[in-house]
Design a protein around this motif. Structure first.
Motif, mmCIF file in Angstrom:
data_model
loop_
_atom_site.group_PDB
_atom_site.id
_atom_site.type_symbol
_atom_site.label_atom_id
_atom_site.label_comp_id
_atom_site.label_asym_id
_atom_site.label_seq_id
_atom_site.Cartn_x
_atom_site.Cartn_y
_atom_site.Cartn_z
ATOM 1 N N MET A 1 5.721 7.104 -1.625
ATOM 2 C CA MET A 1 6.695 6.063 -1.888
ATOM 3 C C MET A 1 5.964 4.870 -2.499
ATOM 4 O O MET A 1 4.878 4.516 -2.063
ATOM 5 C CB MET A 1 7.396 5.658 -0.587
ATOM 6 C CG MET A 1 8.412 4.569 -0.828
ATOM 7 S SD MET A 1 9.235 3.925 0.637
ATOM 8 C CE MET A 1 9.891 5.380 1.351
ATOM 9 N N ASN A 2 6.548 4.271 -3.485
ATOM 10 C CA ASN A 2 5.963 3.131 -4.188
ATOM 11 C C ASN A 2 6.966 1.989 -4.147
ATOM 12 O O ASN A 2 7.867 1.915 -4.986
ATOM 13 C CB ASN A 2 5.635 3.539 -5.628
ATOM 14 C CG ASN A 2 4.965 2.433 -6.412
ATOM 15 O OD1 ASN A 2 4.804 1.319 -5.941
ATOM 16 N ND2 ASN A 2 4.583 2.753 -7.635
ATOM 17 N N LYS A 3 6.843 1.092 -3.163
ATOM 18 C CA LYS A 3 7.785 -0.017 -3.013
ATOM 19 C C LYS A 3 7.012 -1.270 -2.644
ATOM 20 O O LYS A 3 6.184 -1.254 -1.754
ATOM 21 C CB LYS A 3 8.817 0.299 -1.942
ATOM 22 C CG LYS A 3 9.891 -0.761 -1.836
ATOM 23 C CD LYS A 3 11.110 -0.226 -1.150
ATOM 24 C CE LYS A 3 12.223 -1.234 -1.276
ATOM 25 N NZ LYS A 3 13.505 -0.611 -1.400
ATOM 26 N N VAL A 4 7.332 -2.358 -3.343
ATOM 27 C CA VAL A 4 6.663 -3.634 -3.140
ATOM 28 C C VAL A 4 7.713 -4.695 -2.868
ATOM 29 O O VAL A 4 8.726 -4.755 -3.573
ATOM 30 C CB VAL A 4 5.857 -4.032 -4.404
ATOM 31 C CG1 VAL A 4 5.236 -5.392 -4.247
ATOM 32 C CG2 VAL A 4 4.809 -2.991 -4.712
ATOM 33 N N ILE A 5 7.473 -5.530 -1.858
ATOM 34 C CA ILE A 5 8.353 -6.663 -1.578
ATOM 35 C C ILE A 5 7.472 -7.907 -1.563
ATOM 36 O O ILE A 5 6.508 -7.979 -0.800
ATOM 37 C CB ILE A 5 9.069 -6.499 -0.223
ATOM 38 C CG1 ILE A 5 9.892 -5.207 -0.209
ATOM 39 C CG2 ILE A 5 9.945 -7.711 0.057
ATOM 40 C CD1 ILE A 5 10.473 -4.858 1.143
ATOM 41 N N GLY B 1 10.249 -4.244 -5.999
ATOM 42 C CA GLY B 1 9.962 -3.377 -7.128
ATOM 43 C C GLY B 1 8.931 -2.328 -6.794
ATOM 44 O O GLY B 1 8.805 -1.914 -5.643
ATOM 45 N N ARG B 2 8.171 -1.938 -7.816
ATOM 46 C CA ARG B 2 7.152 -0.906 -7.655
ATOM 47 C C ARG B 2 5.896 -1.304 -8.422
ATOM 48 O O ARG B 2 5.964 -2.033 -9.419
ATOM 49 C CB ARG B 2 7.679 0.437 -8.144
ATOM 50 C CG ARG B 2 8.056 0.442 -9.606
ATOM 51 C CD ARG B 2 8.701 1.769 -10.017
ATOM 52 N NE ARG B 2 9.307 1.660 -11.330
ATOM 53 C CZ ARG B 2 8.645 1.722 -12.481
ATOM 54 N NH1 ARG B 2 7.354 1.911 -12.495
ATOM 55 N NH2 ARG B 2 9.287 1.598 -13.636
#
Length: 138
Positions: A1-5, A75-76
């Motif tokens: 999983m590639n998720k950035v906050i 985003g990612r």
């Protein structure tokens, strides 16, 4: 999983350009994101993270985001590399914004500027603040 906050302050106004092939809008900007911990006797440090927003998200960012404003980005992470005309290789890591939010309160957005607020601590428990529908600028 590639998720950035991320939540941080814009270091400059978003820069807009359009792709040559299909004229798609691309907005790019940088966020100063405070590090969570401070070493004793040192000032709080920040990481400067490059953000790229495409199409509608990019249009929103370019229209409503300004230097010094606190925003939230979901985003990612993306990496890419290329070779320039002189044969030098370049490598970049950036966040591709899939969602963008205002994170300043309305009062803070009216009175803050980047130089006075960059060093202020962001609460470790803070969450993205949302406005009611009647406060949205669109």
């Amino acid at each position: 999983m590639n998720k950035v906050i991320l939540m941080g302050r814009l270091t400059r106004d978003p820069e807009v350009r359009y792709t040559q092939t299909n004229n798609t809008l691309v907005a790019s900007f940088s966020l100063a994101v405070n590090r969570r911990f401070v070493r004793q006797g040192e000032e709080r440090q920040a990481d400067f993270i490059n953000i790229v927003a495409w199409s509608k998200t990019g249009e929103f960012c370019s229209k409503y985001f300004k230097k010094g404003q606190q925003v939230g980005i979901i985003g990612r992470i993306q990496t890419r590399n290329w070779e320039d005309d002189q044969g030098q290789k370049h490598y970049v890591t950036e966040v591709v914004a899939e969602e963008a939010y205002f994170a300043d309160s309305k009062r803070d957005a009216d009175t803050s500027n980047f130089e006075n607020t960059f060093g202020n601590n962001v609460s470790e428990n803070s969450e993205f603040m949302t406005s009611s529908d009647d406060e949205l600028p669109f």
